[in-house]
Design a protein around this motif. Structure first.
Motif, short mmCIF file in Angstrom:
data_model
loop_
_atom_site.label_atom_id
_atom_site.label_comp_id
_atom_site.label_asym_id
_atom_site.label_seq_id
_atom_site.Cartn_x
_atom_site.Cartn_y
_atom_site.Cartn_z
N ALA A 147 3.26 6.09 -24.17
CA ALA A 147 4.50 6.82 -23.84
C ALA A 147 5.74 5.95 -24.07
O ALA A 147 6.77 6.46 -24.49
N ARG A 148 5.63 4.67 -23.77
CA ARG A 148 6.77 3.77 -23.94
C ARG A 148 6.26 2.38 -24.34
O ARG A 148 5.34 1.84 -23.72
N PRO A 149 6.89 1.77 -25.37
CA PRO A 149 6.53 0.39 -25.71
C PRO A 149 6.79 -0.57 -24.55
O PRO A 149 6.08 -1.54 -24.35
N GLN A 150 7.85 -0.27 -23.77
CA GLN A 150 8.19 -1.10 -22.63
C GLN A 150 7.45 -0.60 -21.39
O GLN A 150 8.05 -0.14 -20.41
N ALA A 151 6.14 -0.65 -21.45
CA ALA A 151 5.30 -0.26 -20.32
C ALA A 151 4.49 -1.46 -19.86
O ALA A 151 3.82 -2.11 -20.66
N THR A 152 4.58 -1.76 -18.58
CA THR A 152 3.80 -2.85 -18.01
C THR A 152 2.82 -2.29 -16.98
O THR A 152 3.18 -1.40 -16.20
N VAL A 153 1.60 -2.79 -17.01
CA VAL A 153 0.53 -2.35 -16.11
C VAL A 153 0.20 -3.48 -15.15
O VAL A 153 0.07 -4.64 -15.56
N VAL A 154 0.07 -3.15 -13.87
CA VAL A 154 -0.32 -4.14 -12.87
C VAL A 154 -1.63 -3.68 -12.23
O VAL A 154 -1.69 -2.61 -11.62
N ARG A 155 -2.67 -4.48 -12.39
CA ARG A 155 -3.99 -4.18 -11.83
C ARG A 155 -4.14 -4.94 -10.52
O ARG A 155 -4.42 -6.14 -10.51
N PHE A 156 -3.95 -4.22 -9.41
CA PHE A 156 -4.04 -4.85 -8.09
C PHE A 156 -5.48 -4.96 -7.62
O PHE A 156 -6.31 -4.09 -7.87
N GLY A 157 -5.76 -6.05 -6.90
CA GLY A 157 -7.05 -6.22 -6.24
C GLY A 157 -7.09 -5.42 -4.95
O GLY A 157 -6.29 -4.50 -4.74
N GLY A 158 -7.99 -5.79 -4.04
CA GLY A 158 -8.11 -5.10 -2.76
C GLY A 158 -6.84 -5.24 -1.94
O GLY A 158 -6.33 -6.35 -1.75
N LEU A 159 -6.32 -4.13 -1.45
CA LEU A 159 -5.03 -4.12 -0.78
C LEU A 159 -5.17 -4.37 0.72
O LEU A 159 -6.00 -3.77 1.39
N MET A 160 -4.31 -5.24 1.23
CA MET A 160 -4.32 -5.56 2.66
C MET A 160 -2.90 -5.78 3.14
O MET A 160 -2.00 -6.06 2.36
N GLY A 161 -2.70 -5.63 4.45
CA GLY A 161 -1.36 -5.78 5.02
C GLY A 161 -0.82 -4.43 5.45
O GLY A 161 -1.33 -3.38 5.07
N GLY A 162 0.24 -4.45 6.26
CA GLY A 162 0.79 -3.20 6.75
C GLY A 162 -0.24 -2.46 7.59
O GLY A 162 -0.83 -3.03 8.51
N THR A 163 -0.51 -1.21 7.25
CA THR A 163 -1.49 -0.41 7.99
C THR A 163 -2.91 -0.65 7.51
O THR A 163 -3.85 -0.05 8.05
N ARG A 164 -3.10 -1.50 6.51
CA ARG A 164 -4.44 -1.75 5.97
C ARG A 164 -4.95 -3.11 6.42
O ARG A 164 -4.66 -4.13 5.79
N HIS A 165 -5.69 -3.12 7.51
CA HIS A 165 -6.30 -4.37 7.97
C HIS A 165 -7.76 -4.37 7.53
O HIS A 165 -8.52 -3.48 7.87
N PRO A 166 -8.16 -5.39 6.77
CA PRO A 166 -9.54 -5.41 6.25
C PRO A 166 -10.61 -5.53 7.33
O PRO A 166 -11.78 -5.28 7.05
N GLY A 167 -10.19 -5.88 8.55
CA GLY A 167 -11.17 -5.94 9.64
C GLY A 167 -11.79 -4.60 9.95
O GLY A 167 -12.89 -4.52 10.51
#
Length: 274
Positions: A147-167
């Motif tokens: 769609a756009r040559p100026q496209a950047t992709v970020v592949r995030f790992g497992g998300l933690m912090g805020g309301t997401r506590h891995p415990g």
């Protein structure tokens, strides 16, 4: 010099703090939500709110007005249901087809789930975006890049912090597999910091892995995370054949000169952010 207008599609766990940070930095920010009650929340934080839902539940004029920006951050995660994969791709396609010429840059939030367990460290070249890829996210990455040559992709790992506590993820579970496999985690504050760095440095046309550079074992990490919340720790099965991937964020660190706030997921668990 006027800062760019940035549209953040999906102001949830990640999108809202990102939009807030961008407002603080002087950007004009548009934010979308599917919840009418959240419109005032966005407005109070200096974000121009848009009520958008898919498929086809929003007036097309609203989508056109929302996309009247220079940058789009696409931050709508797909459903975990494989049956909804086609509708997610269709939704992405409908958004891309509505992009105005003035919107030149795209930032797409993807996931390290695109990598199979290959029992080694993996880099961005280990999973390439293709229209015929088995992975939904790789197919979507391809659509974004076309769609756009100026496209950047970020592949995030497992998300933690805020309301997401891995415990909470594995607490009390029995016979949990792969105790010795490394975890690939990233804290919310680093997610926001990385995305802001990309936008500020205008690092376009790149795919980045984004996860903490240290990788404790699943057993060590999830046991400590559960204990941190006073929950029953998971009980892990004996390690059989090891199946894992260790995500390398080296390209991100090199290109963005980014220093992780939480490079060690274990140390992060005892931080004030939890």
């Amino acid at each position: 010099m006027r800062k760019k207008t940035i549209s953040v599609l999906g102001c949830g766990w990640l999108g809202l703090p990102l939009a807030q940070e961008l407002v603080q930095l002087g950007y004009q920010v548009k934010g979308s939500t599917t919840t009418p009650a959240k419109m005032d929340v966005l407005r109070e934080k200096g974000i121009e709110p848009f009520l958008l839902s898919f498929p086809e539940n929003s007036p097309k004029t609203d989508l056109v007005d929302f996309l009247a920006s220079e940058v789009l951050v696409f931050n709508l995660p797909p459903s975990r249901s494989s049956s909804e994969a086609a509708s997610y791709e269709q939704m992405l396609q409908s958004v891309l087809e509505a992009l105005p010429p003035s919107l030149t840059s795209l930032l797409f939030i993807s996931s390290t789930s695109v990598y199979p367990d290959v029992n080694r460290e993996v880099t961005e070249s280990d999973a390439l975006a293709r229209p015929d890829a088995a992975s939904l996210m790789l197919r979507c990455e391809y659509l974004i890049q076309q769609a756009r040559p100026q496209a950047t992709v970020v592949r995030f790992g497992g998300l933690m912090g805020g309301t997401r506590h891995p415990g909470k993820f594995l607490a009390g579970k029995k016979e949990v597999p792969q105790p010795d496999a490394p975890v690939n985690m990233i804290h919310l504050s680093d997610c926001v910091g990385i995305l802001v760095s990309i936008l500020e440095l205008e690092k376009w046309g790149v795919t980045f892995n984004a996860c903490a550079p240290q990788h404790p074992s699943r057993k060590e990490f999830y046991t400590r995370a559960a204990e941190q919340l006073g929950l029953e720790p998971p009980v892990f099965a004996a390690q059989g054949t090891l199946n894992y991937k260790r995500i390398s964020p080296a390209l991100l660190s090199e290109e963005l000169h980014y220093t992780f706030r939480y490079p060690d997921p274990l140390a992060c668990l005892s931080s004030p952010d939890f």
